[in-house]
Design a protein around this motif. Structure first.
Motif, PDB file in Angstrom:
ATOM      1  N   ASP A   1       0.830  -1.206   0.000  1.00  0.00           N
ATOM      2  CA  ASP A   1       0.000   0.000   0.000  1.00  0.00           C
ATOM      3  C   ASP A   1       0.870   1.262   0.000  1.00  0.00           C
ATOM      4  OD1 ASP A   1      -2.596   1.334   0.262  1.00  0.00           O
ATOM      5  OD2 ASP A   1      -1.871   1.907   2.252  1.00  0.00           O
ATOM      6  N   ALA A   2       1.957   1.257   0.797  1.00  0.00           N
ATOM      7  CA  ALA A   2       2.858   2.410   0.862  1.00  0.00           C
ATOM      8  C   ALA A   2       3.570   2.620  -0.472  1.00  0.00           C
ATOM      9  CB  ALA A   2       3.871   2.232   1.987  1.00  0.00           C
ATOM     10  N   LEU A   3       3.958   1.522  -1.130  1.00  0.00           N
ATOM     11  CA  LEU A   3       4.611   1.639  -2.433  1.00  0.00           C
ATOM     12  C   LEU A   3       3.652   2.210  -3.479  1.00  0.00           C
ATOM     13  CD1 LEU A   3       6.639  -1.708  -2.486  1.00  0.00           C
ATOM     14  CD2 LEU A   3       7.604   0.599  -2.498  1.00  0.00           C
ATOM     15  N   ASP A   4       2.371   1.818  -3.396  1.00  0.00           N
ATOM     16  CA  ASP A   4       1.364   2.368  -4.315  1.00  0.00           C
ATOM     17  C   ASP A   4       1.233   3.883  -4.128  1.00  0.00           C
ATOM     18  OD1 ASP A   4       0.891  -0.150  -5.283  1.00  0.00           O
ATOM     19  OD2 ASP A   4      -0.925  -0.488  -4.078  1.00  0.00           O
TER      20      ASP A   4
ATOM     21  N   ASN B   1       2.196   6.907  -6.829  1.00  0.00           N
ATOM     22  CA  ASN B   1       1.245   7.961  -7.218  1.00  0.00           C
ATOM     23  C   ASN B   1       1.831   9.357  -6.985  1.00  0.00           C
ATOM     24  OD1 ASN B   1      -0.684   6.093  -7.998  1.00  0.00           O
ATOM     25  ND2 ASN B   1      -1.632   6.033  -5.953  1.00  0.00           N
ATOM     26  N   LYS B   2       2.722   9.462  -6.011  1.00  0.00           N
ATOM     27  CA  LYS B   2       3.367  10.738  -5.729  1.00  0.00           C
ATOM     28  C   LYS B   2       4.504  11.014  -6.720  1.00  0.00           C
ATOM     29  CE  LYS B   2       6.377  12.886  -2.271  1.00  0.00           C
ATOM     30  NZ  LYS B   2       7.079  12.677  -0.992  1.00  0.00           N
ATOM     31  N   VAL B   3       5.344   9.991  -6.939  1.00  0.00           N
ATOM     32  CA  VAL B   3       6.545  10.166  -7.756  1.00  0.00           C
ATOM     33  C   VAL B   3       6.227  10.278  -9.240  1.00  0.00           C
ATOM     34  CG1 VAL B   3       8.693   9.031  -8.499  1.00  0.00           C
ATOM     35  CG2 VAL B   3       8.050   9.041  -6.083  1.00  0.00           C
ATOM     36  N   VAL B   4       5.211   9.553  -9.701  1.00  0.00           N
ATOM     37  CA  VAL B   4       4.914   9.495 -11.132  1.00  0.00           C
ATOM     38  C   VAL B   4       4.524  10.862 -11.702  1.00  0.00           C
ATOM     39  CG1 VAL B   4       2.436   8.988 -10.971  1.00  0.00           C
ATOM     40  CG2 VAL B   4       3.785   8.075 -12.892  1.00  0.00           C
ATOM     41  N   LYS B   5       4.048  11.756 -10.825  1.00  0.00           N
ATOM     42  CA  LYS B   5       3.652  13.087 -11.284  1.00  0.00           C
ATOM     43  C   LYS B   5       4.835  13.879 -11.834  1.00  0.00           C
ATOM     44  CE  LYS B   5      -0.129  13.336  -7.928  1.00  0.00           C
ATOM     45  NZ  LYS B   5      -0.619  13.995  -6.694  1.00  0.00           N
TER      46      LYS B   5
ATOM     47  N   ALA C   1      13.477   2.732  -6.364  1.00  0.00           N
ATOM     48  CA  ALA C   1      13.345   4.186  -6.440  1.00  0.00           C
ATOM     49  C   ALA C   1      12.149   4.689  -5.628  1.00  0.00           C
ATOM     50  CB  ALA C   1      13.191   4.615  -7.901  1.00  0.00           C
ATOM     51  N   LEU C   2      11.244   3.772  -5.277  1.00  0.00           N
ATOM     52  CA  LEU C   2      10.061   4.155  -4.507  1.00  0.00           C
ATOM     53  C   LEU C   2      10.239   3.940  -3.009  1.00  0.00           C
ATOM     54  CD1 LEU C   2       7.312   2.508  -6.762  1.00  0.00           C
ATOM     55  CD2 LEU C   2       7.971   4.919  -6.727  1.00  0.00           C
ATOM     56  N   TYR C   3      11.315   3.243  -2.618  1.00  0.00           N
ATOM     57  CA  TYR C   3      11.438   2.803  -1.230  1.00  0.00           C
ATOM     58  C   TYR C   3      11.457   3.971  -0.236  1.00  0.00           C
ATOM     59  CZ  TYR C   3      12.280  -2.111  -2.424  1.00  0.00           C
ATOM     60  OH  TYR C   3      12.149  -3.403  -2.868  1.00  0.00           O
ATOM     61  N   GLN C   4      12.275   5.001  -0.482  1.00  0.00           N
ATOM     62  CA  GLN C   4      12.403   6.072   0.505  1.00  0.00           C
ATOM     63  C   GLN C   4      11.088   6.826   0.681  1.00  0.00           C
ATOM     64  OE1 GLN C   4      15.162   6.637   2.583  1.00  0.00           O
ATOM     65  NE2 GLN C   4      13.491   7.758   3.584  1.00  0.00           N
TER      66      GLN C   4
END
Length: 442
Positions: A26-29, A33-37, A62-65
């Motif tokens: 859920d956190a990765l999703d 959604n935040k990073v893809v913008k 790249a999404l972990y942090q």
């Protein structure tokens, strides 16, 4: 979620937390959604990159942090509530595991609220003094009121004296060069107030309207601007005008102007009653403080530095707010007083430690005595606040609820009820503090 707490020192422990892979997913999703913008991939508009394409190009790592930043605060809060601990400082977090499809594991080294071992808190002895108001005190209050109602009159002739307001231009130089904050025009300076650099005001005393003078001073060694500390400065000063207080006569007319009474004697009698009520309130506050201090001294407690530092910051904010209410701010105060923020914080340190200690002791006594705060207590306090601020009780309650202050209000009432219990169970010893100390020494 699984959370365990283990103490490693008196006020320090380790919180170990593990949450399931579903929370990680859920956190990765949310992180995607935040990073893809902002992600830039050829052939796709920003915000429209498919997840598989993003992970193939950048890697899921790249999404972990971002995912950790999203998940950690909420999980940490849940773990704190589950283990029933009370952190008083930011935790030192060590991530043990965070991977897609795996559980999230971390350790947090946490400083918690200290344990309090109470000593005797009922039957403590405090000295009390007879409260009375002298004629001299009434006259002193009258003189203060006289000062408050004084009018400022421009003095056309004669030299400036302590207590006068000198309206001046000043232009300061150090080593022949101007410096920041060293210049002002038509500044109203109350002579003798001690608001300027030591020696400045004394050299303005004696000047007359239209006079010019080079005022020579030395900045204090502890001046907040290090580049000016201990430096000699010359201020070119021009006096525009001098204003002096004109005190009204203390007579029946004065009484009519400042009160509802027809004569000065009637007004003095009323002042005496006011002063007596004020002194009785002060005596009540002194007694409460003395009881709390003695009870606190009887307790054993090891206070974490983080709690003292936090209280110092609260005191600094309060001090700044009081200054703003007087038309100043902290930066101006430090500039005029020649102190640094560190100097001010150092002065507050002992008082901050005492406040933290007393509050912790009172909280523990409230637990021991099962002191409860009822809804009636809350409603009464809200109504008092509503009357003071001239707003409805519902408005005040909504404001408190909106900014999360209802819990603080409940704690404040609990502490107040605890102090009342301690005072009710204390023993009064008539006399002065000095007499009590002499008796103790014997």
């Amino acid at each position: 979620m699984k959370a365990t707490w283990e103490k490693i020192e008196k006020n320090l422990g380790v919180l170990e937390v593990e949450v399931g892979a579903d929370r990680v997913t859920d956190a990765l999703d949310k992180a995607f959604n935040k990073v893809v913008k902002k992600a830039s991939v050829p052939g796709f508009r920003k915000g429209k990159v498919p997840r598989p394409i993003f992970e193939a190009r950048y890697g899921v790592e790249a999404l972990y942090q971002d995912a950790i930043d999203i998940l950690l605060p909420e999980v940490y809060t849940e773990a704190v509530n589950e283990t029933d601990i009370f952190p008083v400082d930011r935790p030192e977090v060590e991530i043990d595991q965070f991977e897609k499809g795996q559980a999230f594991k971390f350790k947090a080294k946490v400083t918690v609220k200290p344990e309090v071992t109470l000593g005797d808190y009922k039957g403590v002895e405090v000295t009390t003094e007879k409260v009375e108001v002298s004629e001299e005190e009434v006259n002193e209050e009258l003189n203060r009121l006289q000062e408050r109602h004084a009018e400022l009159a421009v003095i056309d002739e004669g030299a400036a004296q302590n207590g006068d307001i000198a309206v001046i231009d000043f232009d300061g130089y150090v080593d022949g060069a101007p410096f920041e904050g060293g210049k002002a025009e038509r500044y109203s300076l109350e002579l003798g107030s001690g608001t300027f650099i030591p020696g400045f005001e004394e050299q303005v005393v004696g000047l007359a309207t239209g006079d010019f003078k080079d005022v020579e001073v030395t900045f204090p060694e502890t001046y907040h601007a290090e580049e000016l500390a201990n430096k000699q400065a010359i201020f070119k000063v021009k006096v525009h005008e001098i204003k002096r207080k004109q005190l009204p006569e203390l007579d029946d007319e004065f009484a009519k102007d400042v009160s509802e009474f027809e004569t000065l004697n009637e007004y003095k009698e009323d002042l005496k009653k006011e002063l007596l009520a004020r002194k009785e309130q002060e005596a009540k506050g002194k007694k409460e403080a003395a009881v709390v201090d003695k009870v606190s001294e009887n307790a054993e407690i090891e206070i974490p530095q983080a709690m003292i530092d936090g209280e110092i910051q609260n005191m600094m904010r309060d001090f700044d707010n009081r200054l703003r209410g007087q038309g100043m701010n902290l930066e101006m105060f430090l500039s005029f007083s020649g102190q640094t923020t560190a100097d001010l914080q150092d002065q507050m340190k002992d008082d901050a430690e005492k406040r933290v200690r007393n509050n912790l002791v009172l909280e523990q006594i409230a637990k021991e005595e099962n002191i409860e705060v009822t809804e009636e207590d809350i409603n009464k306090e809200v109504e008092t606040m509503a009357e003071a601020y001239k707003r409805s009780a519902d408005e005040i309650r909504n404001i408190l609820a909106a900014n999360g202050s209802l819990a603080s209000l409940r704690d404040e009432i609990s502490l107040r009820k605890t102090v009342e219990l301690l005072v009710e169970n204390s023993k009064e010893v008539e006399g002065s503090e000095e007499a009590a100390e002499e008796k103790a020494a014997e």
